[in-house]
Design a protein around this motif. Structure first.
Motif, PDB file in Angstrom:
ATOM      1  N   ALA A  30      -1.672 -12.005  -4.859  1.00 58.48           N
ATOM      2  CA  ALA A  30      -2.896 -11.233  -4.573  1.00 58.48           C
ATOM      3  C   ALA A  30      -2.557  -9.782  -4.260  1.00 58.48           C
ATOM      4  O   ALA A  30      -3.247  -8.862  -4.704  1.00 58.48           O
ATOM      5  CB  ALA A  30      -3.632 -11.878  -3.398  1.00 58.48           C
ATOM      6  N   LEU A  31      -1.464  -9.559  -3.503  1.00 52.68           N
ATOM      7  CA  LEU A  31      -1.030  -8.182  -3.232  1.00 52.68           C
ATOM      8  C   LEU A  31      -0.627  -7.478  -4.522  1.00 52.68           C
ATOM      9  O   LEU A  31      -0.962  -6.309  -4.744  1.00 52.68           O
ATOM     10  CB  LEU A  31       0.156  -8.182  -2.248  1.00 52.68           C
ATOM     11  CG  LEU A  31      -0.122  -8.597  -0.805  1.00 52.68           C
ATOM     12  CD1 LEU A  31       1.169  -8.664  -0.025  1.00 52.68           C
ATOM     13  CD2 LEU A  31      -1.089  -7.607  -0.139  1.00 52.68           C
ATOM     14  N   ARG A  32       0.062  -8.201  -5.376  1.00 53.68           N
ATOM     15  CA  ARG A  32       0.498  -7.620  -6.667  1.00 53.68           C
ATOM     16  C   ARG A  32      -0.710  -7.258  -7.536  1.00 53.68           C
ATOM     17  O   ARG A  32      -0.724  -6.197  -8.171  1.00 53.68           O
ATOM     18  CB  ARG A  32       1.402  -8.639  -7.383  1.00 53.68           C
ATOM     19  CG  ARG A  32       1.772  -8.310  -8.818  1.00 53.68           C
ATOM     20  CD  ARG A  32       2.663  -7.081  -8.869  1.00 53.68           C
ATOM     21  NE  ARG A  32       3.138  -6.859 -10.212  1.00 53.68           N
ATOM     22  CZ  ARG A  32       2.468  -6.229 -11.177  1.00 53.68           C
ATOM     23  NH1 ARG A  32       1.234  -5.790 -10.937  1.00 53.68           N
ATOM     24  NH2 ARG A  32       3.008  -6.059 -12.376  1.00 53.68           N
ATOM     25  N   ALA A  33      -1.710  -8.115  -7.537  1.00 51.73           N
ATOM     26  CA  ALA A  33      -2.889  -7.857  -8.361  1.00 51.73           C
ATOM     27  C   ALA A  33      -3.669  -6.662  -7.863  1.00 51.73           C
ATOM     28  O   ALA A  33      -4.380  -5.990  -8.626  1.00 51.73           O
ATOM     29  CB  ALA A  33      -3.786  -9.094  -8.384  1.00 51.73           C
ATOM     30  N   GLY A  34      -3.550  -6.346  -6.561  1.00 51.67           N
ATOM     31  CA  GLY A  34      -4.303  -5.236  -6.004  1.00 51.67           C
ATOM     32  C   GLY A  34      -3.646  -3.881  -6.181  1.00 51.67           C
ATOM     33  O   GLY A  34      -4.228  -2.848  -5.813  1.00 51.67           O
ATOM     34  N   ALA A  56       0.806  -1.216   0.000  1.00 51.91           N
ATOM     35  CA  ALA A  56       0.000   0.000   0.000  1.00 51.91           C
ATOM     36  C   ALA A  56       0.840   1.268   0.000  1.00 51.91           C
ATOM     37  O   ALA A  56       0.317   2.363  -0.242  1.00 51.91           O
ATOM     38  CB  ALA A  56      -0.918  -0.002   1.219  1.00 51.91           C
ATOM     39  N   THR A  91       5.913  -2.350  -7.115  1.00 52.14           N
ATOM     40  CA  THR A  91       5.477  -3.394  -8.041  1.00 52.14           C
ATOM     41  C   THR A  91       6.638  -4.311  -8.417  1.00 52.14           C
ATOM     42  O   THR A  91       6.522  -5.543  -8.397  1.00 52.14           O
ATOM     43  CB  THR A  91       4.880  -2.756  -9.308  1.00 52.14           C
ATOM     44  OG1 THR A  91       3.782  -1.920  -8.936  1.00 52.14           O
ATOM     45  CG2 THR A  91       4.405  -3.825 -10.282  1.00 52.14           C
TER      46      THR A  91
END
Length: 281
Positions: free
Chosen positions: A276-280, A178, A192
């Protein structure tokens, strides 16, 4: 009487060993402990006689060994204060953990499992951009040396000379993704790229590298590294506190095992969480 004879014989042998190791003559030792040379000769001669406590203490102090060792009550000759000084050491630490002490500890632990709780993300898994952003102000011109040190640790892992287990709190990765808290101001592109690198390395190096994510609401850990069965190091910021006492190393290893057992995301689950963190983003 048998026990007394055995203890007297062991005292004679150890007194002679300590004198030989320290290059101490009978005359010099007798002067140091305040007895006649003939008295010392009698202690070194075959027989059942043991000296009084004061003579044992004076001889131990003069020879740099412990009274308990001379009397056969301890296995190691070092006095307690010296043993403790070796068992627990305080060493200056740099802002980024890439110095000669860290490298030496990794080499010393070659072939053993290394367990690590980082202060933020694991340094050796960071991208160059993240290292430069994180340590630029503290390291200045030595940031390049830090990067080289982290790359050397990663090469050490790739060489399969040690297994690595790394445990870190879930909130650290969430804040990183974040860009909040400690990571506020780190550009999105760098975050990223870092997540991409973590995903790639977690896949590439498994099972030699195993990541575990624990919930800091349930368990907690200071930054710590366990280098096999013989050394554990806690990072304080300006200093390392290193432990070589087997009981303390075992206790810190058990602390790491506790983090792993409590982790809701084990080594097989971390890749999916990172994706999942990367996709968000």
């Amino acid at each position: 009487m048998t026990d007394k004879r055995n203890r007297a014989a062991l005292f004679r042998d150890r007194l002679a060993q300590a004198m030989a190791a320290g290059g101490q003559s009978q005359s010099a030792l007798a002067r140091a402990i305040g007895v006649d040379r003939s008295t010392l000769s009698a202690l070194l001669a075959p027989g059942t006689r043991l000296p009084n406590a004061q003579v044992v203490a004076e001889a131990a102090a003069a020879l740099g060994v412990s009274s308990d060792w001379l009397l056969g009550l301890a296995a190691a000759p070092a006095p307690v204060d010296q043993a403790l000084a070796h068992a627990v050491e305080l060493t200056e630490a740099p802002r980024a953990l890439f110095d000669a002490a860290i490298y030496g500890w990794h080499r010393e632990a070659a072939g053993y499992k290394i367990r690590h709780v980082p202060a933020s993300l694991p340094d050796m898994l960071k991208t160059r951009a993240v290292v430069e952003w994180e340590y630029r102000d503290a390291l200045g011109g030595t940031a390049e040396a830090a990067i080289a040190g982290f790359e050397a640790q990663l090469d050490h892992l790739r060489g399969a000379r040690s297994d690595y287990e790394i445990a870190l709190p879930l909130h650290e990765l969430a804040a990183f993704a974040a860009g909040t808290g400690y990571w506020a101001g780190l550009p999105l592109a760098d975050r990223t790229a870092q997540l991409d690198r973590l995903i790639r390395l977690a896949d590439e190096l498994y099972p030699g590298l195993r990541l575990y994510l624990f919930d800091a609401h349930q368990v907690f850990s200071a930054p710590v590294t366990v280098f096999g069965p013989h050394l554990a190091v806690i990072y304080l910021g300006q200093s390392y506190v290193s432990f070589r006492d087997p009981a303390r190393v075992a206790a810190i290893s058990a602390h790491f095992d506790w983090l792993v057992r409590a982790a809701p995301l084990g080594a097989r689950d971390v890749g999916g969480h990172l994706r999942a963190l990367r996709a968000g983003l």
